[in-house]
Scaffold this motif. Structure first.
Motif, PDB file in Angstrom:
ATOM      1  N   ARG A 148      10.254   3.307  -0.490  1.00  0.00           N
ATOM      2  CA  ARG A 148       8.681   3.473  -0.577  1.00  0.00           C
ATOM      3  C   ARG A 148       8.340   4.537   0.474  1.00  0.00           C
ATOM      4  O   ARG A 148       9.088   4.553   1.571  1.00  0.00           O
ATOM      5  N   HIS A 149       7.161   5.244   0.441  1.00  0.00           N
ATOM      6  CA  HIS A 149       6.928   6.132   1.417  1.00  0.00           C
ATOM      7  C   HIS A 149       5.651   5.680   2.113  1.00  0.00           C
ATOM      8  O   HIS A 149       4.657   5.339   1.401  1.00  0.00           O
ATOM      9  N   CYS A 150       5.727   5.564   3.500  1.00  0.00           N
ATOM     10  CA  CYS A 150       4.622   5.078   4.226  1.00  0.00           C
ATOM     11  C   CYS A 150       3.601   6.464   4.365  1.00  0.00           C
ATOM     12  O   CYS A 150       4.031   7.297   5.393  1.00  0.00           O
ATOM     13  N   ALA A 151       2.292   6.094   4.030  1.00  0.00           N
ATOM     14  CA  ALA A 151       1.561   7.390   4.371  1.00  0.00           C
ATOM     15  C   ALA A 151       1.019   7.438   5.959  1.00  0.00           C
ATOM     16  O   ALA A 151       0.718   8.277   6.590  1.00  0.00           O
ATOM     17  N   LYS A 205       0.517  -1.097  -0.013  1.00  0.00           N
ATOM     18  CA  LYS A 205       0.087  -0.005  -0.037  1.00  0.00           C
ATOM     19  C   LYS A 205       0.990   1.283   0.036  1.00  0.00           C
ATOM     20  O   LYS A 205       0.195   2.640  -0.080  1.00  0.00           O
ATOM     21  N   MET A 206       1.985   1.059  -0.047  1.00  0.00           N
ATOM     22  CA  MET A 206       3.052   2.347   0.174  1.00  0.00           C
ATOM     23  C   MET A 206       3.505   2.682  -1.471  1.00  0.00           C
ATOM     24  O   MET A 206       3.395   1.676  -2.309  1.00  0.00           O
ATOM     25  N   THR A 207       3.605   4.054  -1.619  1.00  0.00           N
ATOM     26  CA  THR A 207       4.351   4.266  -3.020  1.00  0.00           C
ATOM     27  C   THR A 207       5.596   4.363  -2.920  1.00  0.00           C
ATOM     28  O   THR A 207       6.243   4.616  -2.042  1.00  0.00           O
ATOM     29  N   VAL A 220      10.458   4.053   3.758  1.00  0.00           N
ATOM     30  CA  VAL A 220      10.840   2.749   4.151  1.00  0.00           C
ATOM     31  C   VAL A 220      11.773   2.253   3.406  1.00  0.00           C
ATOM     32  O   VAL A 220      11.464   2.183   1.932  1.00  0.00           O
ATOM     33  N   TYR A 221      12.847   1.584   3.443  1.00  0.00           N
ATOM     34  CA  TYR A 221      14.071   1.131   2.809  1.00  0.00           C
ATOM     35  C   TYR A 221      13.916  -0.486   2.647  1.00  0.00           C
ATOM     36  O   TYR A 221      13.851  -1.110   3.831  1.00  0.00           O
ATOM     37  N   ASN A 222      14.139  -0.868   1.443  1.00  0.00           N
ATOM     38  CA  ASN A 222      13.988  -2.503   1.741  1.00  0.00           C
ATOM     39  C   ASN A 222      15.571  -2.712   1.342  1.00  0.00           C
ATOM     40  O   ASN A 222      16.031  -2.917   0.286  1.00  0.00           O
ATOM     41  N   LEU A 223      15.871  -3.436   2.546  1.00  0.00           N
ATOM     42  CA  LEU A 223      17.503  -3.712   2.435  1.00  0.00           C
ATOM     43  C   LEU A 223      17.889  -4.977   1.679  1.00  0.00           C
ATOM     44  O   LEU A 223      18.836  -5.308   1.235  1.00  0.00           O
ATOM     45  N   SER A 224      16.773  -5.764   1.329  1.00  0.00           N
ATOM     46  CA  SER A 224      16.900  -7.135   0.485  1.00  0.00           C
ATOM     47  C   SER A 224      17.109  -7.016  -0.876  1.00  0.00           C
ATOM     48  O   SER A 224      17.229  -7.717  -1.576  1.00  0.00           O
TER      49      SER A 224
END
Length: 96
Positions: free
Chosen positions: A29-32, A21-23, A38-42
């Motif tokens: 992505r940005h958490c509303a 649901k984040m853009t 939010v960073y996806n380390l994987s």
């Protein structure tokens, strides 16, 4: 000699926000809900993920896949990637 920063991540308060649901893209992505990135380390290489953790001084929201041996899966590990694809990914860990 540097400390293994990436594999020592501890999530004190997991977040329930849904990644889907984040853009944004696969890496960030940005958490509303909390108005943070939010960073996806994987989706990063090990060096990129560790550099981000150092740059942000550990104060960031992250998503990652932790292997059974406790290490964090990164984009530059083709063996780990194929293992996750074969068994299906487990829910990611989050930090806020």
């Amino acid at each position: 000699m540097s400390l293994p920063i990436l594999d020592n991540i501890k999530v004190a308060a997991p977040c329930a926000a849904e990644w889907s649901k984040m853009t944004g893209d696969a890496r960030q992505r940005h958490c509303a809900d909390c108005n943070k990135h939010v960073y996806n380390l994987s989706e990063m290489t090990r060096d990129e993920a560790q550099a981000l953790l150092i740059e942000k001084e550990g104060r960031l929201c992250v998503r990652y896949y932790r292997r059974h041996d406790g290490t964090i899966l990164t984009a530059d590990c083709p063996v780990g990637r194929s293992d996750v694809a074969a068994v299906g990914s487990s829910p990611p860990a989050w930090s806020r």
